[in-house]
Enzyme design. Structure first.
Site, PDB file in Angstrom:
ATOM      1  N   TYR A  66       0.832  -1.226   0.000  1.00  0.00           N
ATOM      2  CA  TYR A  66       0.000   0.000   0.000  1.00  0.00           C
ATOM      3  C   TYR A  66       0.856   1.261   0.000  1.00  0.00           C
ATOM      4  O   TYR A  66       0.502   2.258  -0.633  1.00  0.00           O
ATOM      5  CB  TYR A  66      -1.030  -0.024   1.143  1.00  0.00           C
ATOM      6  CG  TYR A  66      -2.234  -0.813   0.719  1.00  0.00           C
ATOM      7  CD1 TYR A  66      -3.228  -0.225  -0.065  1.00  0.00           C
ATOM      8  CD2 TYR A  66      -2.350  -2.165   1.006  1.00  0.00           C
ATOM      9  CE1 TYR A  66      -4.302  -0.966  -0.521  1.00  0.00           C
ATOM     10  CE2 TYR A  66      -3.417  -2.912   0.548  1.00  0.00           C
ATOM     11  CZ  TYR A  66      -4.397  -2.304  -0.216  1.00  0.00           C
ATOM     12  OH  TYR A  66      -5.454  -3.038  -0.698  1.00  0.00           O
ATOM     13  N   ASP A 103      -7.780   6.207  -5.262  1.00  0.00           N
ATOM     14  CA  ASP A 103      -6.625   7.086  -5.520  1.00  0.00           C
ATOM     15  C   ASP A 103      -6.877   8.578  -5.313  1.00  0.00           C
ATOM     16  O   ASP A 103      -5.960   9.384  -5.510  1.00  0.00           O
ATOM     17  CB  ASP A 103      -6.089   6.835  -6.937  1.00  0.00           C
ATOM     18  CG  ASP A 103      -7.146   7.070  -8.026  1.00  0.00           C
ATOM     19  OD1 ASP A 103      -8.084   7.854  -7.795  1.00  0.00           O
ATOM     20  OD2 ASP A 103      -7.001   6.460  -9.109  1.00  0.00           O
ATOM     21  N   HIS A 118     -14.749   1.741  -2.477  1.00  0.00           N
ATOM     22  CA  HIS A 118     -13.682   0.848  -1.998  1.00  0.00           C
ATOM     23  C   HIS A 118     -12.680   1.551  -1.084  1.00  0.00           C
ATOM     24  O   HIS A 118     -11.575   1.065  -0.886  1.00  0.00           O
ATOM     25  CB  HIS A 118     -12.976   0.190  -3.198  1.00  0.00           C
ATOM     26  CG  HIS A 118     -13.855  -0.789  -3.936  1.00  0.00           C
ATOM     27  ND1 HIS A 118     -13.593  -1.253  -5.198  1.00  0.00           N
ATOM     28  CD2 HIS A 118     -15.017  -1.394  -3.553  1.00  0.00           C
ATOM     29  CE1 HIS A 118     -14.544  -2.098  -5.571  1.00  0.00           C
ATOM     30  NE2 HIS A 118     -15.424  -2.196  -4.599  1.00  0.00           N
ATOM     31  N   CYS A 146      -2.134   1.184  16.910  1.00  0.00           N
ATOM     32  CA  CYS A 146      -2.992   2.148  17.602  1.00  0.00           C
ATOM     33  C   CYS A 146      -2.615   2.168  19.092  1.00  0.00           C
ATOM     34  O   CYS A 146      -2.019   1.214  19.599  1.00  0.00           O
ATOM     35  CB  CYS A 146      -4.436   1.685  17.434  1.00  0.00           C
ATOM     36  SG  CYS A 146      -5.669   2.679  18.245  1.00  0.00           S
ATOM     37  N   CYS A 148      -4.528   1.537  21.347  1.00  0.00           N
ATOM     38  CA  CYS A 148      -5.252   0.417  21.970  1.00  0.00           C
ATOM     39  C   CYS A 148      -4.528  -0.911  21.734  1.00  0.00           C
ATOM     40  O   CYS A 148      -4.952  -1.956  22.232  1.00  0.00           O
ATOM     41  CB  CYS A 148      -6.686   0.343  21.442  1.00  0.00           C
ATOM     42  SG  CYS A 148      -6.820  -0.430  19.818  1.00  0.00           S
ATOM     43  N   THR A 186     -14.161   0.676 -16.265  1.00  0.00           N
ATOM     44  CA  THR A 186     -14.287  -0.432 -15.310  1.00  0.00           C
ATOM     45  C   THR A 186     -14.726  -1.684 -16.050  1.00  0.00           C
ATOM     46  O   THR A 186     -15.529  -1.609 -16.979  1.00  0.00           O
ATOM     47  CB  THR A 186     -15.271  -0.121 -14.161  1.00  0.00           C
ATOM     48  OG1 THR A 186     -15.419  -1.294 -13.350  1.00  0.00           O
ATOM     49  CG2 THR A 186     -16.634   0.349 -14.631  1.00  0.00           C
TER      50      THR A 186
HETATM   51  P1  OAD Z   1     -10.244  -3.482 -13.921  1.00  0.00           P
HETATM   52  O1  OAD Z   1      -8.759  -3.551 -13.995  1.00  0.00           O
HETATM   53  O2  OAD Z   1     -11.006  -4.722 -13.691  1.00  0.00           O
HETATM   54  O3  OAD Z   1     -10.807  -2.842 -15.268  1.00  0.00           O
HETATM   55  C1  OAD Z   1     -10.259  -1.691 -15.834  1.00  0.00           C
HETATM   56  C2  OAD Z   1     -11.067  -1.343 -17.076  1.00  0.00           C
HETATM   57  O4  OAD Z   1     -10.570  -0.124 -17.595  1.00  0.00           O
HETATM   58  C3  OAD Z   1     -10.982  -2.384 -18.204  1.00  0.00           C
HETATM   59  O5  OAD Z   1     -12.297  -2.646 -18.674  1.00  0.00           O
HETATM   60  C4  OAD Z   1     -10.137  -1.681 -19.257  1.00  0.00           C
HETATM   61  O6  OAD Z   1     -10.503  -2.064 -20.574  1.00  0.00           O
HETATM   62  C5  OAD Z   1     -10.475  -0.225 -19.001  1.00  0.00           C
HETATM   63  N1  OAD Z   1      -9.477   0.776 -19.415  1.00  0.00           N
HETATM   64  C6  OAD Z   1      -8.125   0.696 -19.351  1.00  0.00           C
HETATM   65  N2  OAD Z   1      -7.549   1.843 -19.747  1.00  0.00           N
HETATM   66  C7  OAD Z   1      -8.569   2.692 -20.066  1.00  0.00           C
HETATM   67  C8  OAD Z   1      -8.634   4.046 -20.537  1.00  0.00           C
HETATM   68  N3  OAD Z   1      -7.541   4.754 -20.770  1.00  0.00           N
HETATM   69  N4  OAD Z   1      -9.863   4.595 -20.751  1.00  0.00           N
HETATM   70  C9  OAD Z   1     -10.993   3.880 -20.525  1.00  0.00           C
HETATM   71  N5  OAD Z   1     -10.988   2.597 -20.091  1.00  0.00           N
HETATM   72  C10 OAD Z   1      -9.802   2.015 -19.856  1.00  0.00           C
HETATM   73  O7  OAD Z   1     -10.557  -2.359 -12.813  1.00  0.00           O
HETATM   74  P2  OAD Z   1     -11.924  -2.100 -12.025  1.00  0.00           P
HETATM   75  O8  OAD Z   1     -13.104  -2.385 -12.879  1.00  0.00           O
HETATM   76  O9  OAD Z   1     -11.812  -0.754 -11.423  1.00  0.00           O
HETATM   77  O10 OAD Z   1     -11.313  -3.794  -5.945  1.00  0.00           O
HETATM   78  O11 OAD Z   1     -11.814  -3.189 -10.899  1.00  0.00           O
HETATM   79  C11 OAD Z   1     -12.807  -3.229  -9.912  1.00  0.00           C
HETATM   80  C12 OAD Z   1     -12.224  -3.622  -8.594  1.00  0.00           C
HETATM   81  O12 OAD Z   1     -11.447  -4.825  -8.732  1.00  0.00           O
HETATM   82  C13 OAD Z   1     -11.226  -2.639  -8.015  1.00  0.00           C
HETATM   83  O13 OAD Z   1     -11.842  -1.550  -7.358  1.00  0.00           O
HETATM   84  C14 OAD Z   1     -10.459  -3.490  -7.056  1.00  0.00           C
HETATM   85  C15 OAD Z   1     -10.236  -4.697  -7.929  1.00  0.00           C
HETATM   86  O14 OAD Z   1     -10.014  -5.890  -7.284  1.00  0.00           O
HETATM   87  C16 OAD Z   1     -10.818  -3.885  -4.708  1.00  0.00           C
HETATM   88  O15 OAD Z   1      -9.637  -3.732  -4.462  1.00  0.00           O
HETATM   89  C17 OAD Z   1     -11.843  -4.179  -3.665  1.00  0.00           C
END
Ligand code: OAD
Length: 243
Positions: A66, A103, A118, A146, A148, A186
């Site tokens: 992290y 972020d 998240h 902490c 605690c 996403t």
């Molecule tokens: P993913 O990595 O699953 O998906 C990213 C998406 O962004 C994909 O569909 C890519 O095609 C698209 N992409 C990449 N570059 C791009 C750009 N320049 N413009 C537009 N689209 C683009 O990420 P998330 O869907 O955010 O959870 O993943 C969901 C969750 O899975 C995250 O929040 C995290 C992860 O495990 C936790 O940590 C709880």
């Protein structure tokens, strides 16, 4: 990628718009996504880093990861996609960001209503008494604890954990209320966050997908705008502003 005039005309009249965002919106800021060819989960195992038992087993390792991600976030800045979403606030009565990202880039871009499903990498709290912890983490002093005695942890949602209830409830309300629901950068495969797309659709919102490739959402989206968010969203803003 063509942005149809009819779509832009409709959007200009929208009362409420939601932008549901994921890692893809921050890709152009230099922050890696999770899935896909260069995704984080191709190189690292979620079960070793992003769950509470892993943290209890090896808090030092999880903290190092992290701190590394926080460093990347600090070195990055909002890109044209984040800025376009913030600019939409000047053009429409209600713009709500619901993000899976931790972020902070939407906030730094100037978006005002943001629900972080998240968590946020800038915040920490005690895993035992839940007290928020604001002091800068320095791993040279050991894993942070902490007063605690509990281990301090990042304020992010790990696999198997609940989403922050208030933020999710407000996001659901926004998804039900909005006229347009944008699904930006996403893969929309992680639930319950991804359920909001279906909530919005059921409530009758116009679903707009912005992604560089097809996703689960493509088969039912009313419009898919394929291209980098940092190009598609500013192009859309220019069209909304054009006479
Ligand atoms: P993913 O990595 O699953 O998906 C990213 C998406 O962004 C994909 O569909 C890519 O095609 C698209 N992409 C990449 N570059 C791009 C750009 N320049 N413009 C537009 N689209 C683009 O990420 P998330 O869907 O955010 O959870 O993943 C969901 C969750 O899975 C995250 O929040 C995290 C992860 O495990 C936790 O940590 C709880």
């Amino acid at each position: 990628m063509e942005i149809k005039q009819e779509f832009v005309d409709g959007l200009r009249e929208a009362k409420s718009v939601v932008f549901f965002t994921g890692a893809g919106i921050s890709a152009e800021s230099g922050i890696p996504t999770f899935r896909g060819k260069d995704g984080i989960w191709n190189k690292l195992k979620p079960e070793e880093l992003a769950n509470f038992n892993a943290f209890l087993k090896n808090p030092q390792l999880v903290w190092e990861w992290y701190q590394h991600r926080k460093q990347i976030v600090h070195e990055s800045k909002p890109n044209k996609g984040h800025l376009a979403i913030a600019e939409m606030q000047e053009l429409l009565p209600e713009v709500i960001v619901v993000t899976q990202n931790i972020d902070n880039l939407h906030r730094r871009a100037g978006s005002k209503i943001i629900y972080e499903l998240h968590g946020n990498i800038e915040r920490n709290y005690c895993s035992k008494c839940r007290t928020p912890y604001t002091k800068e983490i320095n791993l040279d002093e050991g894993v942070p604890k902490c007063y605690c005695g509990g281990l301090i942890r990042p304020d992010v949602v790990w696999f198997g954990e609940y989403l922050p209830e208030d933020e999710f409830n407000e996001s659901e309300k926004a998804a039900r209320r909005c006229d347009y629901f944008f699904v930006v950068g996403t893969s929309a495969v992680v639930f319950p966050a991804a359920s909001l797309v279906y909530t919005a659709r059921q409530a009758g919102a116009f679903i707009v997908e912005v992604n560089i490739e097809e996703t689960e959402v493509s088969r039912f989206a009313d419009i898919s705008l394929f291209g980098p968010a940092g190009e598609v969203l500013p192009a859309m803003i220019s069209k909304i502003k054009a006479e």
